[in-house]
Design a protein around this motif. Structure first.
Motif, PDB file in Angstrom:
ATOM      1  N   GLN A 266       0.827  -1.112  -0.072  1.00 60.92           N
ATOM      2  CA  GLN A 266      -0.010  -0.068  -0.026  1.00 60.92           C
ATOM      3  C   GLN A 266       0.968   1.133   0.057  1.00 60.92           C
ATOM      4  O   GLN A 266       0.519   2.346  -0.704  1.00 60.92           O
ATOM      5  CB  GLN A 266      -0.971  -0.048   1.138  1.00 60.92           C
ATOM      6  CG  GLN A 266      -2.151   0.456   1.034  1.00 60.92           C
ATOM      7  CD  GLN A 266      -2.967   0.163   2.224  1.00 60.92           C
ATOM      8  OE1 GLN A 266      -2.630   0.533   3.350  1.00 60.92           O
ATOM      9  NE2 GLN A 266      -4.228  -0.315   2.261  1.00 60.92           N
ATOM     10  N   ARG A 267       1.977   1.287   0.653  1.00 61.82           N
ATOM     11  CA  ARG A 267       2.944   2.188   0.656  1.00 61.82           C
ATOM     12  C   ARG A 267       3.891   2.264  -0.363  1.00 61.82           C
ATOM     13  O   ARG A 267       4.732   3.109  -0.435  1.00 61.82           O
ATOM     14  CB  ARG A 267       3.660   2.344   2.209  1.00 61.82           C
ATOM     15  CG  ARG A 267       2.662   2.890   3.226  1.00 61.82           C
ATOM     16  CD  ARG A 267       3.114   2.698   4.589  1.00 61.82           C
ATOM     17  NE  ARG A 267       4.418   3.737   4.593  1.00 61.82           N
ATOM     18  CZ  ARG A 267       4.409   5.098   4.866  1.00 61.82           C
ATOM     19  NH1 ARG A 267       3.252   5.719   4.805  1.00 61.82           N
ATOM     20  NH2 ARG A 267       5.542   5.682   5.071  1.00 61.82           N
ATOM     21  N   GLY A 268       3.883   1.204  -1.284  1.00 67.41           N
ATOM     22  CA  GLY A 268       4.779   1.172  -2.356  1.00 67.41           C
ATOM     23  C   GLY A 268       6.339   0.846  -2.002  1.00 67.41           C
ATOM     24  O   GLY A 268       7.124   0.925  -2.646  1.00 67.41           O
ATOM     25  N   LEU A 269       6.119  -0.086  -0.951  1.00 68.49           N
ATOM     26  CA  LEU A 269       7.551  -0.332  -0.487  1.00 68.49           C
ATOM     27  C   LEU A 269       7.536  -1.997  -0.695  1.00 68.49           C
ATOM     28  O   LEU A 269       6.581  -2.625  -0.745  1.00 68.49           O
ATOM     29  CB  LEU A 269       7.703  -0.355   1.131  1.00 68.49           C
ATOM     30  CG  LEU A 269       7.324   0.945   1.655  1.00 68.49           C
ATOM     31  CD1 LEU A 269       7.400   1.000   3.164  1.00 68.49           C
ATOM     32  CD2 LEU A 269       8.481   1.975   1.361  1.00 68.49           C
ATOM     33  N   SER A 270       9.050  -2.342  -0.915  1.00 68.21           N
ATOM     34  CA  SER A 270       9.125  -3.910  -1.247  1.00 68.21           C
ATOM     35  C   SER A 270       9.421  -4.407   0.244  1.00 68.21           C
ATOM     36  O   SER A 270      10.198  -3.757   1.001  1.00 68.21           O
ATOM     37  CB  SER A 270      10.217  -4.112  -2.257  1.00 68.21           C
ATOM     38  OG  SER A 270      11.396  -4.037  -1.548  1.00 68.21           O
ATOM     39  N   LEU A 271       8.656  -5.551   0.515  1.00 65.27           N
ATOM     40  CA  LEU A 271       9.026  -6.291   1.680  1.00 65.27           C
ATOM     41  C   LEU A 271       9.588  -7.561   1.467  1.00 65.27           C
ATOM     42  O   LEU A 271       9.103  -8.538   0.948  1.00 65.27           O
ATOM     43  CB  LEU A 271       7.720  -6.299   2.545  1.00 65.27           C
ATOM     44  CG  LEU A 271       7.861  -7.144   3.880  1.00 65.27           C
ATOM     45  CD1 LEU A 271       8.721  -6.408   4.828  1.00 65.27           C
ATOM     46  CD2 LEU A 271       6.328  -7.028   4.434  1.00 65.27           C
ATOM     47  N   GLU A 272      10.966  -7.770   1.786  1.00 62.79           N
ATOM     48  CA  GLU A 272      11.786  -9.194   1.513  1.00 62.79           C
ATOM     49  C   GLU A 272      12.258  -9.654   2.597  1.00 62.79           C
ATOM     50  O   GLU A 272      12.614  -9.371   3.754  1.00 62.79           O
ATOM     51  CB  GLU A 272      13.070  -8.545   0.666  1.00 62.79           C
ATOM     52  CG  GLU A 272      12.629  -7.868  -0.716  1.00 62.79           C
ATOM     53  CD  GLU A 272      13.859  -7.187  -1.227  1.00 62.79           C
ATOM     54  OE1 GLU A 272      14.901  -7.671  -0.989  1.00 62.79           O
ATOM     55  OE2 GLU A 272      13.811  -6.161  -1.745  1.00 62.79           O
ATOM     56  N   VAL A 273      12.307 -11.194   2.548  1.00 64.35           N
ATOM     57  CA  VAL A 273      12.790 -11.815   3.389  1.00 64.35           C
ATOM     58  C   VAL A 273      14.104 -12.679   2.839  1.00 64.35           C
ATOM     59  O   VAL A 273      13.943 -12.962   1.601  1.00 64.35           O
ATOM     60  CB  VAL A 273      11.964 -13.000   3.988  1.00 64.35           C
ATOM     61  CG1 VAL A 273      12.298 -13.827   4.895  1.00 64.35           C
ATOM     62  CG2 VAL A 273      10.531 -12.279   4.578  1.00 64.35           C
ATOM     63  N   ALA A 274      15.133 -12.692   3.692  1.00 67.71           N
ATOM     64  CA  ALA A 274      16.242 -13.361   3.114  1.00 67.71           C
ATOM     65  C   ALA A 274      17.054 -14.041   4.321  1.00 67.71           C
ATOM     66  O   ALA A 274      16.767 -13.721   5.402  1.00 67.71           O
ATOM     67  CB  ALA A 274      17.345 -12.370   2.461  1.00 67.71           C
ATOM     68  N   GLU A 275      17.923 -15.210   3.758  1.00 71.21           N
ATOM     69  CA  GLU A 275      18.683 -15.701   4.926  1.00 71.21           C
ATOM     70  C   GLU A 275      18.307 -16.186   5.846  1.00 71.21           C
ATOM     71  O   GLU A 275      18.684 -15.993   6.843  1.00 71.21           O
ATOM     72  CB  GLU A 275      19.868 -14.722   5.269  1.00 71.21           C
ATOM     73  CG  GLU A 275      21.000 -14.204   4.175  1.00 71.21           C
ATOM     74  CD  GLU A 275      21.997 -13.201   4.567  1.00 71.21           C
ATOM     75  OE1 GLU A 275      22.548 -13.646   5.667  1.00 71.21           O
ATOM     76  OE2 GLU A 275      22.023 -12.025   4.228  1.00 71.21           O
ATOM     77  N   TYR A 303       7.860   3.964   8.745  1.00 70.92           N
ATOM     78  CA  TYR A 303       8.842   5.194   8.987  1.00 70.92           C
ATOM     79  C   TYR A 303       9.363   5.192   7.507  1.00 70.92           C
ATOM     80  O   TYR A 303      10.685   5.907   7.572  1.00 70.92           O
ATOM     81  CB  TYR A 303       9.729   4.950  10.136  1.00 70.92           C
ATOM     82  CG  TYR A 303       9.204   5.231  11.332  1.00 70.92           C
ATOM     83  CD1 TYR A 303       8.444   6.446  11.743  1.00 70.92           C
ATOM     84  CD2 TYR A 303       9.163   4.436  12.243  1.00 70.92           C
ATOM     85  CE1 TYR A 303       7.738   6.677  12.624  1.00 70.92           C
ATOM     86  CE2 TYR A 303       8.632   4.482  13.642  1.00 70.92           C
ATOM     87  CZ  TYR A 303       7.815   5.640  13.894  1.00 70.92           C
ATOM     88  OH  TYR A 303       7.219   5.906  15.002  1.00 70.92           O
ATOM     89  N   THR A 304       9.065   4.309   6.612  1.00 67.13           N
ATOM     90  CA  THR A 304       9.853   4.247   5.351  1.00 67.13           C
ATOM     91  C   THR A 304       9.039   5.117   4.179  1.00 67.13           C
ATOM     92  O   THR A 304       7.922   4.570   3.881  1.00 67.13           O
ATOM     93  CB  THR A 304      10.379   2.988   4.988  1.00 67.13           C
ATOM     94  OG1 THR A 304      11.097   2.435   6.003  1.00 67.13           O
ATOM     95  CG2 THR A 304      11.242   2.885   3.881  1.00 67.13           C
ATOM     96  N   GLU A 305       9.530   5.931   3.434  1.00 66.88           N
ATOM     97  CA  GLU A 305       8.616   6.610   2.638  1.00 66.88           C
ATOM     98  C   GLU A 305       8.873   5.904   1.267  1.00 66.88           C
ATOM     99  O   GLU A 305       7.879   5.689   0.237  1.00 66.88           O
ATOM    100  CB  GLU A 305       9.105   8.216   2.142  1.00 66.88           C
ATOM    101  CG  GLU A 305       8.772   8.920   3.652  1.00 66.88           C
ATOM    102  CD  GLU A 305       7.321   9.013   4.018  1.00 66.88           C
ATOM    103  OE1 GLU A 305       6.503   9.062   2.906  1.00 66.88           O
ATOM    104  OE2 GLU A 305       6.906   9.352   5.113  1.00 66.88           O
ATOM    105  N   ALA A 306       9.950   5.487   1.011  1.00 70.56           N
ATOM    106  CA  ALA A 306      10.240   4.932  -0.265  1.00 70.56           C
ATOM    107  C   ALA A 306      11.331   3.793  -0.148  1.00 70.56           C
ATOM    108  O   ALA A 306      12.313   4.054   0.910  1.00 70.56           O
ATOM    109  CB  ALA A 306      10.502   6.004  -1.544  1.00 70.56           C
ATOM    110  N   GLY A 307      11.489   2.767  -0.860  1.00 67.14           N
ATOM    111  CA  GLY A 307      12.453   1.676  -0.761  1.00 67.14           C
ATOM    112  C   GLY A 307      12.048   0.337  -0.444  1.00 67.14           C
ATOM    113  O   GLY A 307      10.976  -0.040  -0.943  1.00 67.14           O
ATOM    114  N   SER A 308      12.662  -0.095   0.535  1.00 64.61           N
ATOM    115  CA  SER A 308      12.552  -1.389   0.917  1.00 64.61           C
ATOM    116  C   SER A 308      12.560  -1.653   2.468  1.00 64.61           C
ATOM    117  O   SER A 308      13.115  -0.977   3.251  1.00 64.61           O
ATOM    118  CB  SER A 308      13.340  -2.225   0.261  1.00 64.61           C
ATOM    119  OG  SER A 308      14.657  -2.257   0.689  1.00 64.61           O
ATOM    120  N   VAL A 309      12.045  -2.871   2.899  1.00 60.93           N
ATOM    121  CA  VAL A 309      12.142  -3.380   4.283  1.00 60.93           C
ATOM    122  C   VAL A 309      12.488  -4.656   4.212  1.00 60.93           C
ATOM    123  O   VAL A 309      11.986  -5.567   3.410  1.00 60.93           O
ATOM    124  CB  VAL A 309      10.777  -3.303   5.031  1.00 60.93           C
ATOM    125  CG1 VAL A 309      10.899  -3.837   6.212  1.00 60.93           C
ATOM    126  CG2 VAL A 309      10.116  -1.973   5.025  1.00 60.93           C
TER     127      VAL A 309
END
Lengths: 401, 129
Positions: A266-275, A303-309
């Motif tokens: 919804q906020r246009g962020l990518s949410l990734e899981v790794a390792e 707290y993130t406007e753009a980019g990834s978590v």
């Protein structure tokens, strides 16, 4: 001419000896005076120390190696109801009873063992029963040895915390009742706002819809706040039952990330899981770990406007460390210490509690939860606007058959 | 034919709210505002589901649960606890006494309450013989 050895007249000799004797006598008497003075000083100092020891707010007594009383201060006499003469030389297990949290009797020997296991110092709450009934007592035991020849003695320091405990309990009950009383009207507010929003009462204008959305947001924040205050309060009172079991963090992380994915998108962020593959199991309470994950990942999204978590984990020295890294607002070095504090507003990091519509208790609760599970939390950031990493670690579970 | 639901809840606003949304879903709904009349209605045996508040005047929710469980009404009557206390011990006791589920009132919107009611009233798929 040869000088003959000086010969003294016998009268002179006598005079000289007399003078010397006088001189010695004088010296001796001044030494005597000095000794007397020193003794007096020592006595005064001893009295001073005794007065302090006997009248301090805590009950203090000393036990010898056989757990017999060798010293018993005034406060101990008041707390336990016996005079020093009555107890000196008596075994302490005959004078008072100690009970642990679950009501089991604790003998002085066990108390001392606890003390020696904790190397020098141990501080615990017990129920203490003596002549005047039961009191809640905070007990400190320290071992002392005056010199090498002398045997160990045990200094026991007792603070009567009965009233404190009672007040804490009342506070706890009060918060419980207040929270419940606040929740009841909030249920009605939230319920009827929902009814209005569902269009049951007729179509709403766009403007009214936007007013309503704001009212709903405020209501939800209020409800979250009540629930966080209740949670923080039970945690502070140690009134939280944990169900510790060996858990696979990978499953929990994947599950929680799935829950939050919609919010990130919804906020246009990518949410990734790794390792996460091959992470060992940890000890923890499933529900509580999910709470912490939801808090960390939820914060990053907020707290993130753009980019990834990104969420990733790694095994590290007996722990599994789970990190949540974002490209969001970050925080300044000065604000680092405030992050995990109650209502810890960040003055230097642009982010305020109000702006983020949080309760100001999330990280504080997370920290307490993780620490209750024998883990740690932490956070790093390169600075304001440069993203942040929040992490927690939990102990790796032992090998189970 | 709609299933019969009894709501025992002392807060009128909340009782009305749940009654309205559940009636809209086609359920037959009766209400009680305190424990004693709530228990009397339960004992009539005509309900499929009981939405039971814990803190009630005259007789609290757990007492009601204890009594209907003694009377053997429980297997037929599904009980969902309504609470705002969020105290684990009370919920655990409710489950031990035969409650099927619980609703923390502040945390659920009316549609979520309806969804929970539907879920517990849906018969579990019979085990293949």
């Amino acid at each position: 001419m040869v000088n003959s050895p000086q010969e003294l007249d016998p009268v002179d000799l006598l005079k000289k000896t007399e003078a010397e004797l006088k001189e010695r006598e004088f010296q001796l008497s001044s030494i005597n005076q000095e000794v007397y003075k020193k003794n007096l000083e020592l006595l005064k100092e001893k009295r001073r120390l005794e007065t302090i020891l006997y009248n301090m707010a805590e009950a203090v007594f000393v036990l010898d190696a056989n757990r017999n009383f060798t010293l018993f201060n005034n406060t101990a006499q008041k707390l336990l109801g016996y005079s020093e003469e009555q107890v000196i030389g008596k075994n302490c297990d005959d004078v008072f009873f100690l009970y642990g949290e679950k009501g089991a009797r604790i003998l002085a020997l066990e108390l001392i063992k606890l003390a020696s296991d904790a190397s020098a110092f141990v501080k615990l709450d017990f129920i203490l029963e003596a002549r005047y009934g039961k009191r809640t007592a905070n007990i400190n035991v320290s071992q002392i040895q005056i010199s090498y020849e002398e045997r160990l003695e045990y200094v026991v320091l007792i603070k009567d915390v009965t009233e404190e405990k009672m007040i804490a309990k009342l506070k706890d009950e009060l918060i419980g009742i207040v929270s419940h009383e606040l929740r009841t009207p909030m249920t009605a507010v939230r319920g009827y706002l929902w009814m209005m929003g569902s269009g049951r009462g007729g179509e709403l204008s766009e403007k009214n819809k936007s007013y309503l959305a704001r009212a709903v947001r405020g209501t939800e924040r209020m409800i979250a706040l009540i629930s966080d205050i209740l949670n923080a309060s039970s945690l502070e009172q140690g009134r939280l039952d944990l169900k510790i079991e060996a858990l696979n963090l990978k499953d929990l992380i994947l599950e929680e990330v799935d829950e939050l994915r919609a919010r990130a998108e919804q906020r246009g962020l990518s949410l990734e899981v790794a390792e996460l593959a091959g992470l060992p199991s940890v000890y923890g309470d499933k529900r509580r770990i999910i709470e912490v994950l939801a808090n960390f990942v939820g914060n990053s999204i907020k707290y993130t406007e753009a980019g990834s978590v990104k969420v990733f984990g790694q095994a590290q020295g007996g722990f599994v460390k789970v990190m949540v890294t974002d490209t969001g607002k970050g925080f300044s070095a000065e604000d680092k210490d405030k992050l995990f504090k109650k209502f810890g507003r960040l003055d230097n990091s642009l982010v305020t509690v109000a702006e983020a519509s949080g309760t100001g208790l999330g990280l504080y609760i997370s920290k307490m939860l993780v620490e209750k599970m024998s883990g740690q939390v932490g956070a790093e950031s390169q600075g304001v606007g440069k993203g942040a990493t929040f992490w927690f670690r939990l102990p790796i579970a032992g090998t189970w058959k | 034919m709609g299933k019969k639901i009894l709501i025992v809840e002392d807060e009128k606003d909340i009782r009305d709210l749940y009654t309205e949304v559940l009636k809209d879903e086609g359920y037959e709904v009766d209400e009680a505002a305190e424990g004693e009349s709530g228990l009397a209605l339960c004992l009539s045996g005509k309900y499929d589901l009981l939405l039971l508040d814990i803190m009630l005047p005259k007789k609290d929710g757990l007492q009601i649960l204890r009594e209907i469980s003694k009377k053997g009404i429980l297997p037929k009557l599904i009980v969902v606890l309504l609470t705002n206390l969020g105290i684990d011990a009370i919920i655990k006791e409710g489950f031990a006494l035969g409650a099927t589920s619980y609703i923390i009132k502040t945390e659920m919107t009316p549609d979520q309450v309806v969804a929970e009611v539907k879920k517990v009233l849906t018969p579990k798929s019979p085990v293949a013989k």
